[in-house]
Design an enzyme around this catalytic site. Structure first.
Site, PDB file in Angstrom:
ATOM      1  CG  ASP A   1      -5.706  -3.551  -4.000  1.00 29.39           C
ATOM      2  OD1 ASP A   1      -6.315  -2.578  -3.525  1.00 29.39           O
ATOM      3  OD2 ASP A   1      -4.521  -3.824  -3.719  1.00 29.39           O
TER       4      ASP A   1
ATOM      5  CG  HIS B   1      -5.393  -2.516  -0.243  1.00 25.78           C
ATOM      6  ND1 HIS B   1      -4.376  -2.352  -1.159  1.00 25.78           N
ATOM      7  CD2 HIS B   1      -5.037  -1.761   0.832  1.00 25.78           C
ATOM      8  CE1 HIS B   1      -3.456  -1.553  -0.664  1.00 25.78           C
ATOM      9  NE2 HIS B   1      -3.828  -1.174   0.541  1.00 25.78           N
TER      10      HIS B   1
ATOM     11  CB  SER C   1      -0.940  -0.048   1.208  1.00 23.06           C
ATOM     12  OG  SER C   1      -1.947   0.923   1.129  1.00 23.06           O
TER      13      SER C   1
END
Length: 256
Positions: free
Chosen positions: A186, A243, A132
């Protein structure tokens, strides 16, 4: 590398330099088996709250620079700093303001540690990694360390877009290897939008497999190009749970 990225979420790995890298929730068994130890750990008090560690892995002969993903209000503010700013990485290159500031906040400590460990372990390979927001910072760390003369491999998981296409192409062309992993639908790799003149480092290693299913080698698709619209970018309907799922359950429980 996913487990090194996961380990950056664990408090024990960003507030106690010099000890083994471990994950109390069992998310990094391969890292623990490698007997990796941290050279530095940091949890910044600055606005970007950039957090992570630099570790030495004697089993695989690696120097690992890992950055934590979003885990605080400051992190989310950093993510939303969509404004682009010039960077010294290449002429005419611009970069996401928040991600660049995160790297600038951590650069002095990281580069000093990498330099010291490289001198002591000249045969070790240098790797930057993160999930991320951590993947975005790892991308800029790899680019900057390469510019300083280091050979660096880059592994990111669910990373957002970082820069304009000129810088994305520049990082793509740097030696060392880029492994940008995305998963199913995602949503994070699709921000900031391409319409804002943001692009990805190439290639994309897309996991063509829904949540909660074991990943096989045959599930990977490799897509070239800094603005490719295949793989993860082809999805119009996204799922935030995708995610937090890379090669299994991507847990951040050990931070709590």
């Amino acid at each position: 590398m996913e487990q090194y990225a996961s380990a950056a979420y664990c408090k024990k790995n960003f507030n106690s330099p010099g000890d083994r890298i471990t994950c109390s929730d069992g998310t990094c068994p391969l890292v623990q088996a490698a007997n990796a130890t941290s050279a530095i750990e940091y949890n910044s008090n600055l606005l970007t709250d950039v957090t992570g560690y630099v570790a030495l892995d004697p089993t695989h002969k690696l120097i690992v620079v890992s950055f934590r993903g979003s885990a605080s209000v400051q992190n989310w503010i950093t993510n939303l700093e969509f404004g682009a700013v010039p960077t010294s990485l290449c002429t005419g290159c611009t970069v996401h303001r928040g991600f660049w500031q995160s790297w600038l906040d951590s650069r002095p400590a990281v580069t000093a540690a990498v330099n010291q460990l490289s001198i002591s372990n000249p045969t070790y390979k240098i790797v930057t990694t993160g999930h991320s927001l951590g993947g975005a910072i790892a991308t800029l760390a790899a680019a900057d360390l390469r510019a300083a003369g280091y050979q660096v491999a880059l592994y990111t998981f669910g990373a957002p877009r970082v820069s304009n296409s000129k810088l994305a192409n520049h990082i793509t062309a740097q030696p060392g290897g880029n492994y940008r992993v995305t998963h199913w639908n995602d949503p994070v790799p699709n921000i900031p939008p391409i319409l804002f003149d943001f692009a990805h480092v190439s290639p994309e290693y897309y996991i063509n497999r829904p949540n909660a299913l074991a990943v096989r080698a045959s599930d990977f698709r490799i897509y070239e190009g800094v603005t490719n619209l295949r793989g993860n970018a082809a999805w119009l309907v996204t799922d935030v749970l995708a995610h937090f799922w890379y090669f299994g359950s991507f847990s951040i429980k050990c931070q709590l």
